[in-house]
Design a protein around this motif. Structure first.
Motif, PDB file in Angstrom:
ATOM      1  N   VAL A  15       0.838  -1.196   0.000  1.00 23.67           N
ATOM      2  CA  VAL A  15       0.000   0.000   0.000  1.00 23.67           C
ATOM      3  C   VAL A  15       0.880   1.255   0.000  1.00 23.67           C
ATOM      4  O   VAL A  15       1.025   1.940   1.002  1.00 23.67           O
ATOM      5  CB  VAL A  15      -1.009  -0.002   1.179  1.00 23.67           C
ATOM      6  CG1 VAL A  15      -2.152  -0.941   0.900  1.00 23.67           C
ATOM      7  CG2 VAL A  15      -0.338  -0.388   2.490  1.00 23.67           C
ATOM      8  N   THR A  16       1.438   1.533  -1.172  1.00 23.11           N
ATOM      9  CA  THR A  16       2.322   2.680  -1.326  1.00 23.11           C
ATOM     10  C   THR A  16       2.064   3.361  -2.657  1.00 23.11           C
ATOM     11  O   THR A  16       1.700   2.713  -3.645  1.00 23.11           O
ATOM     12  CB  THR A  16       3.804   2.253  -1.266  1.00 23.11           C
ATOM     13  OG1 THR A  16       4.649   3.402  -1.493  1.00 23.11           O
ATOM     14  CG2 THR A  16       4.114   1.193  -2.307  1.00 23.11           C
ATOM     15  N   ARG A  17       2.271   4.671  -2.699  1.00 16.82           N
ATOM     16  CA  ARG A  17       2.118   5.432  -3.936  1.00 16.82           C
ATOM     17  C   ARG A  17       3.351   5.306  -4.821  1.00 16.82           C
ATOM     18  O   ARG A  17       3.338   5.713  -5.983  1.00 16.82           O
ATOM     19  CB  ARG A  17       1.840   6.901  -3.624  1.00 16.82           C
ATOM     20  CG  ARG A  17       3.009   7.653  -3.057  1.00 16.82           C
ATOM     21  CD  ARG A  17       2.684   9.128  -2.814  1.00 16.82           C
ATOM     22  NE  ARG A  17       1.711   9.291  -1.753  1.00 16.82           N
ATOM     23  CZ  ARG A  17       0.485   9.759  -1.958  1.00 16.82           C
ATOM     24  NH1 ARG A  17       0.095  10.092  -3.170  1.00 16.82           N
ATOM     25  NH2 ARG A  17      -0.346   9.899  -0.964  1.00 16.82           N
ATOM     26  N   GLN A  18       4.451   4.764  -4.300  1.00  8.57           N
ATOM     27  CA  GLN A  18       5.703   4.794  -5.041  1.00  8.57           C
ATOM     28  C   GLN A  18       5.848   3.664  -6.054  1.00  8.57           C
ATOM     29  O   GLN A  18       6.778   3.653  -6.846  1.00  8.57           O
ATOM     30  CB  GLN A  18       6.883   4.788  -4.063  1.00  8.57           C
ATOM     31  CG  GLN A  18       6.896   6.007  -3.176  1.00  8.57           C
ATOM     32  CD  GLN A  18       8.217   6.240  -2.480  1.00  8.57           C
ATOM     33  OE1 GLN A  18       9.264   5.838  -2.953  1.00  8.57           O
ATOM     34  NE2 GLN A  18       8.162   6.891  -1.333  1.00  8.57           N
ATOM     35  N   ARG A  19       4.957   2.689  -6.055  1.00 13.47           N
ATOM     36  CA  ARG A  19       5.045   1.603  -7.026  1.00 13.47           C
ATOM     37  C   ARG A  19       4.400   1.972  -8.356  1.00 13.47           C
ATOM     38  O   ARG A  19       4.745   1.413  -9.393  1.00 13.47           O
ATOM     39  CB  ARG A  19       4.386   0.341  -6.468  1.00 13.47           C
ATOM     40  CG  ARG A  19       5.140  -0.303  -5.321  1.00 13.47           C
ATOM     41  CD  ARG A  19       4.488  -1.600  -4.897  1.00 13.47           C
ATOM     42  NE  ARG A  19       4.608  -2.609  -5.938  1.00 13.47           N
ATOM     43  CZ  ARG A  19       5.608  -3.482  -6.023  1.00 13.47           C
ATOM     44  NH1 ARG A  19       6.592  -3.437  -5.146  1.00 13.47           N
ATOM     45  NH2 ARG A  19       5.628  -4.379  -6.979  1.00 13.47           N
ATOM     46  N   GLY A  20       3.438   2.892  -8.326  1.00 12.90           N
ATOM     47  CA  GLY A  20       2.815   3.297  -9.584  1.00 12.90           C
ATOM     48  C   GLY A  20       1.316   3.485  -9.471  1.00 12.90           C
ATOM     49  O   GLY A  20       0.736   3.515  -8.373  1.00 12.90           O
ATOM     50  N   GLY A  21       0.660   3.581 -10.640  1.00 11.26           N
ATOM     51  CA  GLY A  21      -0.757   3.908 -10.686  1.00 11.26           C
ATOM     52  C   GLY A  21      -1.670   2.813 -10.188  1.00 11.26           C
ATOM     53  O   GLY A  21      -2.800   3.087  -9.766  1.00 11.26           O
ATOM     54  N   GLN A  22      -1.234   1.564 -10.245  1.00 14.34           N
ATOM     55  CA  GLN A  22      -2.097   0.448  -9.848  1.00 14.34           C
ATOM     56  C   GLN A  22      -2.538   0.584  -8.397  1.00 14.34           C
ATOM     57  O   GLN A  22      -3.708   0.374  -8.062  1.00 14.34           O
ATOM     58  CB  GLN A  22      -1.355  -0.869 -10.054  1.00 14.34           C
ATOM     59  CG  GLN A  22      -2.211  -2.101  -9.881  1.00 14.34           C
ATOM     60  CD  GLN A  22      -1.476  -3.373 -10.296  1.00 14.34           C
ATOM     61  OE1 GLN A  22      -0.442  -3.319 -10.951  1.00 14.34           O
ATOM     62  NE2 GLN A  22      -2.012  -4.508  -9.917  1.00 14.34           N
ATOM     63  N   GLU A  23      -1.617   0.945  -7.528  1.00 13.19           N
ATOM     64  CA  GLU A  23      -1.927   1.090  -6.105  1.00 13.19           C
ATOM     65  C   GLU A  23      -2.771   2.337  -5.834  1.00 13.19           C
ATOM     66  O   GLU A  23      -3.705   2.310  -5.016  1.00 13.19           O
ATOM     67  CB  GLU A  23      -0.627   1.142  -5.282  1.00 13.19           C
ATOM     68  CG  GLU A  23       0.123  -0.183  -5.234  1.00 13.19           C
ATOM     69  CD  GLU A  23       0.845  -0.517  -6.539  1.00 13.19           C
ATOM     70  OE1 GLU A  23       1.164  -1.704  -6.752  1.00 13.19           O
ATOM     71  OE2 GLU A  23       1.099   0.405  -7.341  1.00 13.19           O
ATOM     72  N   LEU A  24      -2.441   3.431  -6.515  1.00 11.61           N
ATOM     73  CA  LEU A  24      -3.214   4.661  -6.336  1.00 11.61           C
ATOM     74  C   LEU A  24      -4.638   4.491  -6.851  1.00 11.61           C
ATOM     75  O   LEU A  24      -5.589   5.005  -6.264  1.00 11.61           O
ATOM     76  CB  LEU A  24      -2.529   5.821  -7.062  1.00 11.61           C
ATOM     77  CG  LEU A  24      -1.244   6.339  -6.416  1.00 11.61           C
ATOM     78  CD1 LEU A  24      -0.507   7.257  -7.385  1.00 11.61           C
ATOM     79  CD2 LEU A  24      -1.546   7.060  -5.121  1.00 11.61           C
TER      80      LEU A  24
END
Length: 392
Positions: A15-24
């Motif tokens: 659950v992080t914004r730094q991996r990309g759009g999939q999580e956001l």
């Protein structure tokens, strides 16, 4: 909005914004469904900077140890079974639906669906890759697939999923957050770029599949032609899972970033290209840009960055691959051949001066998102599919 309220059990990885759009994207879907009265339980593997936002509206956030296991490893099996048993004993409301954000979690989602006799939705934000027997087995129990583009749907139909089992709901964007600059001069000053210089930006993860070499080489072509440009590349190297080391590893991503810096040096454009790192809020960079580029060389499913740039009134130049062409319908001039730096350079050269030559383009870009890819349209589509499944 329906009077029927659901309980969603949502499966996520990190659950992080730094991996990309999939999580956001998942965060916005969950928040939107919560705002419509549905209840959310989040299952996740690894905590990150998005977790506090989930905790602000979820009924429960539960960390588990594994979504799958290596049958050759006793330790791996021990990591998988306790979480499944724990959740098998959990009290779950009868009007619940399992919403799996990544088909890589399909075995766990399938077992949870079986134990609780719950419908199971698999959200397809990626084409079918790295599918082992566990994941294929887990996909058999899926009641409905939701794909983020027609191209992603076709990728899965080619893989073998029946076409009528897959519905398409495009991603959406918050038009209140991503909007044109009120004071463009002031925004550009924040990025320390002179008025006679065009800003070309990239915002996303630093990963080989994003094709950033093509952007750097295209920029070098334009600079050699005498174009005054500044290339701002925002993002962090992606963290890949190493099967050899059986853990996430930063080496590959850092090696790629170093190779890009070496390419910039070799092209002699170090003064015109800047890597600005990860941006928690990329709005000002979108707004300051003359164009934003997505130079992907893989089948890009449905990039959030496409909508974010357009909703800020900034043209999005993208490779003609994956879901990009169907999203940029009506903007054929914004597409170029993947991996072709000459084609990209020509495309950029053609579009860069739009503020002087075609200022109404800002309005047309934003209206395109408003008409087809708004945040509310995405939530409407997801909610409709879940409710249809729930009422079967």
């Amino acid at each position: 909005m329906s009077d029927l309220k659901m309980n969603l059990i949502v499966l996520e990885n990190h659950v992080t914004r730094q991996r990309g759009g999939q999580e956001l994207n998942l965060l916005e879907i969950c928040r939107g469904l919560f705002q419509r009265g549905h209840r959310i339980t989040l299952l996740y593997l690894k905590a990150g900077d998005l977790l506090p936002q989930y905790q602000s509206f979820c009924d429960r956030t539960i960390q588990i140890s594994a979504y799958g296991f290596d049958w050759r490893s006793f330790r791996s099996t021990l990591q998988f079974l306790p979480g499944l048993i724990k959740l098998g004993q959990m009290a779950i409301a009868p009007n619940s639906i399992i919403f799996c954000n990544d088909y890589h979690f399909s075995l766990f989602a399938s077992a949870l669906s079986f134990f609780h006799q719950l419908p199971y939705v698999c959200y397809l934000q990626l084409p079918p890759i790295n599918l082992n027997r566990q994941r294929k087995f887990g996909l058999r129990r899926v009641d409905r697939f939701i794909a983020v583009s027609q191209q992603t749907k076709q990728d899965w139909v080619t893989f073998g999923i029946e076409r009528d089992r897959i519905q398409v709901v495009y991603n959406g964007v918050d038009l209140e957050k991503f909007k044109p600059a009120e004071n463009l001069v002031q925004i550009r000053q924040q990025w320390q770029v002179s008025d006679d210089t065009k800003i070309i930006s990239y915002i996303g993860r630093i990963d080989r599949e994003k094709g950033l070499e093509t952007l750097i080489k295209a920029a070098a072509i334009l600079i050699k032609k005498g174009r005054r440009i500044r290339v701002l590349i925002a993002g962090n190297p992606v963290v890949h899972y190493s099967f050899a080391r059986k853990r996430e590893c930063e080496d590959e991503g850092m090696d790629y970033l170093r190779s890009l810096n070496q390419l910039v040096e070799a092209q002699g454009i170090s003064h015109q290209v800047q890597f600005v790192g990860h941006l928690a809020n990329p709005v000002s960079l979108y707004q300051a840009s003359d164009v934003n580029v997505l130079p992907s060389v893989w089948s890009e499913p449905c990039s959030l960055g496409l909508f974010e740039s357009l909703s800020c009134g900034v043209p999005k130049i993208a490779s003609r691959i994956g879901g990009n062409p169907e999203i940029l319908t009506g903007f054929a001039d914004f597409l170029f051949t993947p991996g072709d730096e000459n084609n990209l350079a020509n495309c950029l050269d053609r579009v860069l001066d739009w503020r002087e030559k075609d200022p109404s383009l800002e309005t047309r870009c934003r209206q395109h998102v408003l008409d087809y890819f708004s945040y509310d349209k995405m939530i409407d589509g997801i909610e409709k599919n879940l409710l249809e499944l729930h009422c079967v």
